[in-house]
Scaffold this active site. Sequence first.
Site, PDB file in Angstrom:
ATOM      1  N   GLU A 141      -1.766   7.574  -8.466  1.00 40.08           N
ATOM      2  CA  GLU A 141      -1.630   8.182  -7.315  1.00 40.08           C
ATOM      3  C   GLU A 141      -2.993   8.936  -7.407  1.00 40.08           C
ATOM      4  O   GLU A 141      -3.385   9.989  -8.181  1.00 40.08           O
ATOM      5  CB  GLU A 141      -0.438   9.198  -7.049  1.00 40.08           C
ATOM      6  CG  GLU A 141      -0.613   9.563  -5.880  1.00 40.08           C
ATOM      7  CD  GLU A 141       0.927  10.241  -5.509  1.00 40.08           C
ATOM      8  OE1 GLU A 141       1.778  10.421  -6.340  1.00 40.08           O
ATOM      9  OE2 GLU A 141       1.009  10.795  -4.243  1.00 40.08           O
ATOM     10  N   GLU A 154       7.433  10.991   1.635  1.00 42.40           N
ATOM     11  CA  GLU A 154       7.602  11.893   0.760  1.00 42.40           C
ATOM     12  C   GLU A 154       7.634  13.139   1.094  1.00 42.40           C
ATOM     13  O   GLU A 154       6.639  14.029   1.017  1.00 42.40           O
ATOM     14  CB  GLU A 154       6.660  11.794  -0.664  1.00 42.40           C
ATOM     15  CG  GLU A 154       6.729  12.493  -1.742  1.00 42.40           C
ATOM     16  CD  GLU A 154       5.347  12.482  -2.475  1.00 42.40           C
ATOM     17  OE1 GLU A 154       5.749  12.679  -3.810  1.00 42.40           O
ATOM     18  OE2 GLU A 154       4.139  12.355  -2.075  1.00 42.40           O
TER      19      GLU A 154
END
Length: 288
Positions: free
Chosen positions: A150, A244
């Site tokens: 990420e 998210e």
Amino acid sequence: MKIGTYFAYWEKEWDVDFFPYISKAAGLGFDILEISGAGLADLPDDKVIALREEAKRCKIMLTACIGLPKEYNVSSEDEETRRNGIAYMKRLLDKMDLADIRQIGGIIYAYWPADYSLPVNKEKARAISIESVRELADYAKPYGITLTLETVNRFEQYLINDAAEATQYVKEIDRDNVKVMLDSFHMNIEEDSFYDAIVNTGEYLGHFHIGEANRKVPGKGRIPWEEISKALHDIHYDGTVVMEPFVCTGGTVGSDIKVWRDLSDHADLEKLDKDIAESCRFCKKIFG
Ligand code: MN
């Protein structure tokens, strides 16, 4: 593209019982539920199998995400810390295989959030990180598990802050089960262009997190979703897209994510569900 959500929208801790969120995600219209690696590594096998069976029953794909804690920093110059991090990740990969989870994203190449009271030696940490991730990739390979790294903003980590750094890193790793993971929240801070960042990442993209600039559910803010969708279609991205959102204060989740004010419009559980189901429909329409 498959659309999912991270469980923590409803929770204040990372290490919780994910089981009820599988049917919940399915009921709200999602294809994927993303769970936290925290807790999964030490979950008894019968509970892991229960997650797998429930996901199968609900036709939900499970994915995992984790920001490794400082004591498991796999980019650490302290060899014991690094070895502990690798051992922890290997335990997690074993459990993921049992749970039939085939991808894990997040800060699995270093630790999160970075402690900026300590000196930063990026070059050294990067070299150590690459060595660690190669070992983890080779361990994950027989399981058919992909690691997605990420790309997060400068305030949270320093090794991979934009798509160009992520792509360069993944090329150097040189393992086909290691991919780039982008997140619209972080991209909003670091990228000149959403479109260019995604297109330049191209075939190296393996996972995509979505959320507004203040981490509300997609569709409630000013992130250019049409532009992002066009970029993903232009590179023929057929992978996972997981929202998210973090909108509630409190607990470890609230403090780790720095949610210091209510962003849910003081929603009760029913309103939280309604908002995210609406966002799921929005994403399915936008991303197709
Ligand atoms: Mn993310």
